[in-house]
Design a protein around this motif. Structure first.
Motif, PDB file in Angstrom:
ATOM      1  N   ASN B  11     -11.719  -2.049 -58.646  1.00  0.00           N
ATOM      2  CA  ASN B  11     -11.402  -0.438 -58.580  1.00  0.00           C
ATOM      3  C   ASN B  11     -10.295  -0.414 -57.075  1.00  0.00           C
ATOM      4  O   ASN B  11     -10.728   0.425 -56.226  1.00  0.00           O
ATOM      5  CB  ASN B  11     -12.669   0.370 -58.459  1.00  0.00           C
ATOM      6  N   GLY B  12      -9.573  -1.429 -56.971  1.00  0.00           N
ATOM      7  CA  GLY B  12      -8.796  -1.201 -55.736  1.00  0.00           C
ATOM      8  C   GLY B  12      -9.169  -1.952 -54.509  1.00  0.00           C
ATOM      9  O   GLY B  12      -8.283  -1.989 -53.639  1.00  0.00           O
ATOM     10  N   GLN B  13     -10.336  -2.429 -54.594  1.00  0.00           N
ATOM     11  CA  GLN B  13     -10.929  -3.014 -53.289  1.00  0.00           C
ATOM     12  C   GLN B  13     -11.290  -4.562 -53.590  1.00  0.00           C
ATOM     13  O   GLN B  13     -11.926  -4.849 -54.694  1.00  0.00           O
ATOM     14  CB  GLN B  13     -12.312  -2.292 -52.957  1.00  0.00           C
ATOM     15  N   PRO B  14     -10.814  -5.430 -52.751  1.00  0.00           N
ATOM     16  CA  PRO B  14     -11.153  -6.700 -52.791  1.00  0.00           C
ATOM     17  C   PRO B  14     -12.498  -7.074 -52.737  1.00  0.00           C
ATOM     18  O   PRO B  14     -13.245  -6.344 -51.793  1.00  0.00           O
ATOM     19  CB  PRO B  14     -10.452  -7.450 -51.539  1.00  0.00           C
ATOM     20  N   VAL B  15     -13.020  -7.867 -53.646  1.00  0.00           N
ATOM     21  CA  VAL B  15     -14.692  -8.166 -53.526  1.00  0.00           C
ATOM     22  C   VAL B  15     -14.951  -9.852 -53.717  1.00  0.00           C
ATOM     23  O   VAL B  15     -13.836 -10.360 -54.347  1.00  0.00           O
ATOM     24  CB  VAL B  15     -15.350  -7.680 -54.567  1.00  0.00           C
ATOM     25  N   GLU B  16     -15.620 -10.272 -53.178  1.00  0.00           N
ATOM     26  CA  GLU B  16     -16.065 -11.758 -53.380  1.00  0.00           C
ATOM     27  C   GLU B  16     -17.479 -11.883 -53.556  1.00  0.00           C
ATOM     28  O   GLU B  16     -18.452 -11.010 -53.111  1.00  0.00           O
ATOM     29  CB  GLU B  16     -16.040 -12.364 -51.761  1.00  0.00           C
ATOM     30  N   VAL B  17     -17.970 -12.671 -54.588  1.00  0.00           N
ATOM     31  CA  VAL B  17     -19.136 -12.788 -55.005  1.00  0.00           C
ATOM     32  C   VAL B  17     -19.409 -14.210 -55.424  1.00  0.00           C
ATOM     33  O   VAL B  17     -18.587 -15.001 -55.948  1.00  0.00           O
ATOM     34  CB  VAL B  17     -19.385 -11.574 -56.141  1.00  0.00           C
ATOM     35  N   LEU B  18     -20.627 -14.580 -55.283  1.00  0.00           N
ATOM     36  CA  LEU B  18     -21.244 -15.811 -55.683  1.00  0.00           C
ATOM     37  C   LEU B  18     -21.858 -15.838 -57.260  1.00  0.00           C
ATOM     38  O   LEU B  18     -22.737 -15.242 -57.267  1.00  0.00           O
ATOM     39  CB  LEU B  18     -22.082 -16.367 -54.779  1.00  0.00           C
ATOM     40  N   SER B  70     -11.663 -14.416 -61.585  1.00  0.00           N
ATOM     41  CA  SER B  70     -11.298 -14.825 -60.283  1.00  0.00           C
ATOM     42  C   SER B  70      -9.657 -14.600 -60.010  1.00  0.00           C
ATOM     43  O   SER B  70      -9.072 -15.228 -61.065  1.00  0.00           O
ATOM     44  CB  SER B  70     -11.445 -16.127 -59.917  1.00  0.00           C
ATOM     45  N   GLY B  71      -9.304 -13.846 -59.267  1.00  0.00           N
ATOM     46  CA  GLY B  71      -7.912 -13.683 -58.786  1.00  0.00           C
ATOM     47  C   GLY B  71      -7.296 -12.672 -59.602  1.00  0.00           C
ATOM     48  O   GLY B  71      -6.137 -12.399 -59.552  1.00  0.00           O
ATOM     49  N   ARG B  72      -8.226 -11.860 -60.360  1.00  0.00           N
ATOM     50  CA  ARG B  72      -7.528 -10.737 -61.111  1.00  0.00           C
ATOM     51  C   ARG B  72      -8.015  -9.437 -60.658  1.00  0.00           C
ATOM     52  O   ARG B  72      -8.785  -9.234 -59.570  1.00  0.00           O
ATOM     53  CB  ARG B  72      -7.990 -11.139 -62.697  1.00  0.00           C
ATOM     54  N   GLU B  73      -7.540  -8.466 -61.595  1.00  0.00           N
ATOM     55  CA  GLU B  73      -7.855  -6.926 -61.130  1.00  0.00           C
ATOM     56  C   GLU B  73      -8.685  -6.453 -62.226  1.00  0.00           C
ATOM     57  O   GLU B  73      -8.330  -6.425 -63.260  1.00  0.00           O
ATOM     58  CB  GLU B  73      -6.562  -6.305 -60.909  1.00  0.00           C
ATOM     59  N   VAL B  74      -9.662  -5.842 -61.802  1.00  0.00           N
ATOM     60  CA  VAL B  74     -10.793  -5.166 -62.728  1.00  0.00           C
ATOM     61  C   VAL B  74     -11.069  -3.454 -62.375  1.00  0.00           C
ATOM     62  O   VAL B  74     -11.013  -3.091 -61.148  1.00  0.00           O
ATOM     63  CB  VAL B  74     -12.168  -5.878 -62.616  1.00  0.00           C
ATOM     64  N   LEU B  75     -10.768  -2.911 -63.150  1.00  0.00           N
ATOM     65  CA  LEU B  75     -10.994  -1.477 -63.025  1.00  0.00           C
ATOM     66  C   LEU B  75     -12.307  -0.922 -63.980  1.00  0.00           C
ATOM     67  O   LEU B  75     -12.416  -1.402 -65.239  1.00  0.00           O
ATOM     68  CB  LEU B  75      -9.876  -0.638 -63.460  1.00  0.00           C
ATOM     69  N   THR B  76     -13.243  -0.050 -63.436  1.00  0.00           N
ATOM     70  CA  THR B  76     -14.377   0.202 -63.977  1.00  0.00           C
ATOM     71  C   THR B  76     -14.560   1.791 -63.965  1.00  0.00           C
ATOM     72  O   THR B  76     -13.331   2.334 -63.161  1.00  0.00           O
ATOM     73  CB  THR B  76     -15.645  -0.396 -63.559  1.00  0.00           C
ATOM     74  N   VAL B  77     -15.313   2.251 -64.620  1.00  0.00           N
ATOM     75  CA  VAL B  77     -15.273   3.876 -64.763  1.00  0.00           C
ATOM     76  C   VAL B  77     -15.601   4.301 -63.475  1.00  0.00           C
ATOM     77  O   VAL B  77     -15.167   5.506 -63.161  1.00  0.00           O
ATOM     78  CB  VAL B  77     -16.491   4.127 -65.721  1.00  0.00           C
ATOM     79  N   GLU B  78     -16.141   3.551 -62.607  1.00  0.00           N
ATOM     80  CA  GLU B  78     -16.195   4.016 -61.045  1.00  0.00           C
ATOM     81  C   GLU B  78     -14.848   4.259 -60.586  1.00  0.00           C
ATOM     82  O   GLU B  78     -14.868   5.060 -59.403  1.00  0.00           O
ATOM     83  CB  GLU B  78     -17.146   3.034 -60.402  1.00  0.00           C
ATOM     84  N   GLY B  79     -13.837   3.591 -60.961  1.00  0.00           N
ATOM     85  CA  GLY B  79     -12.607   3.526 -60.109  1.00  0.00           C
ATOM     86  C   GLY B  79     -11.735   4.771 -60.966  1.00  0.00           C
ATOM     87  O   GLY B  79     -10.692   4.846 -60.497  1.00  0.00           O
ATOM     88  N   LEU B  80     -12.188   5.388 -62.069  1.00  0.00           N
ATOM     89  CA  LEU B  80     -11.383   6.407 -62.642  1.00  0.00           C
ATOM     90  C   LEU B  80     -11.232   7.837 -61.612  1.00  0.00           C
ATOM     91  O   LEU B  80      -9.800   7.990 -61.685  1.00  0.00           O
ATOM     92  CB  LEU B  80     -11.867   6.758 -63.952  1.00  0.00           C
ATOM     93  N   ALA B  81     -11.977   8.315 -61.451  1.00  0.00           N
ATOM     94  CA  ALA B  81     -11.691   9.433 -60.475  1.00  0.00           C
ATOM     95  C   ALA B  81     -11.013   9.281 -59.142  1.00  0.00           C
ATOM     96  O   ALA B  81     -11.328   8.131 -58.575  1.00  0.00           O
ATOM     97  CB  ALA B  81     -12.948  10.217 -60.195  1.00  0.00           C
ATOM     98  N   VAL B  82     -10.092   9.903 -58.695  1.00  0.00           N
ATOM     99  CA  VAL B  82      -9.279   9.666 -57.361  1.00  0.00           C
ATOM    100  C   VAL B  82      -9.829  10.578 -56.306  1.00  0.00           C
ATOM    101  O   VAL B  82      -9.325  11.859 -56.620  1.00  0.00           O
ATOM    102  CB  VAL B  82      -7.800   9.416 -57.703  1.00  0.00           C
ATOM    103  N   ASN B  83     -10.126  10.334 -55.148  1.00  0.00           N
ATOM    104  CA  ASN B  83     -10.625  11.396 -54.060  1.00  0.00           C
ATOM    105  C   ASN B  83     -11.390  12.408 -54.749  1.00  0.00           C
ATOM    106  O   ASN B  83     -11.265  13.577 -54.289  1.00  0.00           O
ATOM    107  CB  ASN B  83      -9.421  11.778 -53.612  1.00  0.00           C
ATOM    108  N   GLY B  84     -12.191  12.224 -55.610  1.00  0.00           N
ATOM    109  CA  GLY B  84     -13.324  13.353 -56.348  1.00  0.00           C
ATOM    110  C   GLY B  84     -12.692  13.997 -57.238  1.00  0.00           C
ATOM    111  O   GLY B  84     -13.611  14.923 -57.608  1.00  0.00           O
TER     112      GLY B  84
END
Lengths: 291, 161
Positions: B11-18, B70-84
């Protein structure tokens, strides 16, 4: 449901993929779209210790035409087949069949190579490839070899692929003018495998059918080439009674598994009906009466 | 098996996870990154409740390994609304009553979001075909189709404006 443990490899080149497969032998499986293998791994029907993901190997993707032959990379997805204007123009049977596979999300992941190499008799591309006289390009530690799709299947989940070998591409001769083809698939709902399906590709010369291929999906341990049915129609001015005889010959080779899609009699009968419809539509297309 | 460090854009933010290699994307999203909008329905690639966008394509995240993104871009429903502000697809589902229990809705909306970019002016048949990988057991689909038609109109008028 989560798959069992495995080590994950994502090689960037085909050579690396082949050496990984050679190194790990029986313990390794190739991961293409993953939409057959991952569900099997969740159910522990497959428990590879090493998974070799082919998704980063760009050379395995894409569709080109060279000297009358379509070259389709094994990692080309179903949706890429559907979107290909080259295939629509030169060999519409392939996108037509791909549209009948699974659903939009699955078609974004599922690949033609995975569908062919998996060896599942319910997959659709094997029969289509047999009907189109396609060749399969296999790459292993000893190099590359090309084998016809007809003859690739030795049994359910059992193909000519040797340990360490990967299906890297499909070669489909562009059907000449005067050709017509159709894939008729009966399924219970979107996303289902075929209750029965039939792929037909034929070439007309005037009123005479010069050549015809018929292959069946999900009514035997592998996709089935209906040789005797083909012989009934090749060289003939096709009429309803000849089609009826060919349909009976096609039904005679059916040996479907019994599952929720139907019993032996029903699925055999439906394989006949799909064959009848596919022959008739292919004929109309060859004559230019139908798109 | 040893865990692997992966990084991707969520959703536009870089994340790191194990993650363990066998971990499915849906579990990473829900359990490690606490983005529980994507739902686990059938776990067998049928229902579409776990649909997310991966590099601009709809996929079912129960049949993708987390290591594969890894290295790709994911969009989930949390990323659909922009600025509320709700995305037109979300607004459509609200205005047209495109949900009852709501379980399938995140997957429906993520597929509709991508489908309307693939086909901005779809017919009803095309909507039903494009949404055929998502199951709803409540609505009978009629209002889902209307919701997507609403979103298509709104997106088109926004484009024309």
């Amino acid at each position: 449901m989560i798959p069992g443990s495995f080590e994950y490899h994502r090689p960037a080149t085909l050579d690396d993929a082949v050496s990984l497969l050679t190194e790990y032998g029986d313990e390794a499986r190739v991961l293409a779209g993953g939409h057959s293998l991952l569900p099997m791994m969740k159910l522990r029907f497959a428990e590879p210790a090493h998974l070799v993901d082919l998704n980063d190997i760009d050379t395995l993707k894409g569709i080109t035409e060279e000297q009358g032959v379509l070259h389709i990379g094994a990692m080309t997805t179903e949706n890429e087949l559907i979107a290909s204007s080259l295939l629509r123009e030169k060999c519409p049977l392939i996108p037509e069949a791909a549209e009948l596979i699974a659903d939009p999300q699955v078609r974004n992941r599922g690949t033609i190579g995975g569908d062919i190499a998996h060896g599942d008799p319910s997959n659709d591309h094997p029969a289509v490839m047999m009907a189109l006289d396609a060749d399969l390009v296999l790459r292993g530690p000893a190099g590359e070899r090309v084998v016809p799709a007809d003859g690739f299947y030795l049994g359910t989940y059992y193909t000519l692929l040797e340990p360490g070998e990967i299906l890297i591409g499909i070669r489909v001769p562009v059907p000449p003018s005067g050709s017509g083809a159709s894939y008729q698939k009966l399924k219970r709902k979107t996303g289902d495998y075929a209750t029965a399906a039939s792929a037909v590709c034929l070439q007309m010369e005037g009123d005479i059918c010069r050549k015809i291929n018929i292959a069946l999906t999900n009514v035997g341990p592998t996709a089935l080439k209906a040789d005797e049915a083909m012989q009934v129609l090749a060289g003939q001015n096709i009429n309803d009674s000849l089609v009826g005889e060919a349909v009976r010959k096609a039904m005679a080779i059916c040996d479907p598994a019994v599952d929720l899609r139907g019993d032996v009699e029903y699925r055999t009968h439906m394989a006949g009906e799909m064959t009848r419809r596919a022959i008739n539509l292919a004929l109309e297309r060859a004559r230019g009466n139908r798109s | 098996m040893t865990k692997q460090q992966i990084s991707f854009v969520l959703n536009g933010q870089p994340v790191e996870v194990l993650v363990e290699p066998r971990e499915l994307l849906i579990h990473t999203l829900r359990e490690q990154l606490h983005q529980t909008g994507s739902h686990i329905g059938c776990e067998t690639t049928h229902c579409g409740a776990c649909t997310v966008d991966l590099d601009g394509k709809s996929v079912k995240s129960c049949t993708v390994l987390a290591v594969q993104v890894s290295g790709r871009e994911v969009l989930t429903v949390e990323g659909l609304a922009v600025n509320g502000e709700l995305h037109p697809v979300q607004e459509g589902f609200m205005q047209e009553h495109g949900l009852q229990c709501g379980f399938c809705t995140p997957g429906m909306m993520m597929r509709a979001y991508r489908f309307l970019q693939e086909n901005p002016d779809p017919s009803e048949d095309e909507i039903r075909w494009g949404m055929s990988g998502n199951l709803c057991r409540c609505t009978g689909y009629q209002n889902i189709v209307k919701a997507i038609q609403y979103a298509a109109r709104k997106l088109q008028s926004a484009e024309g404006a």
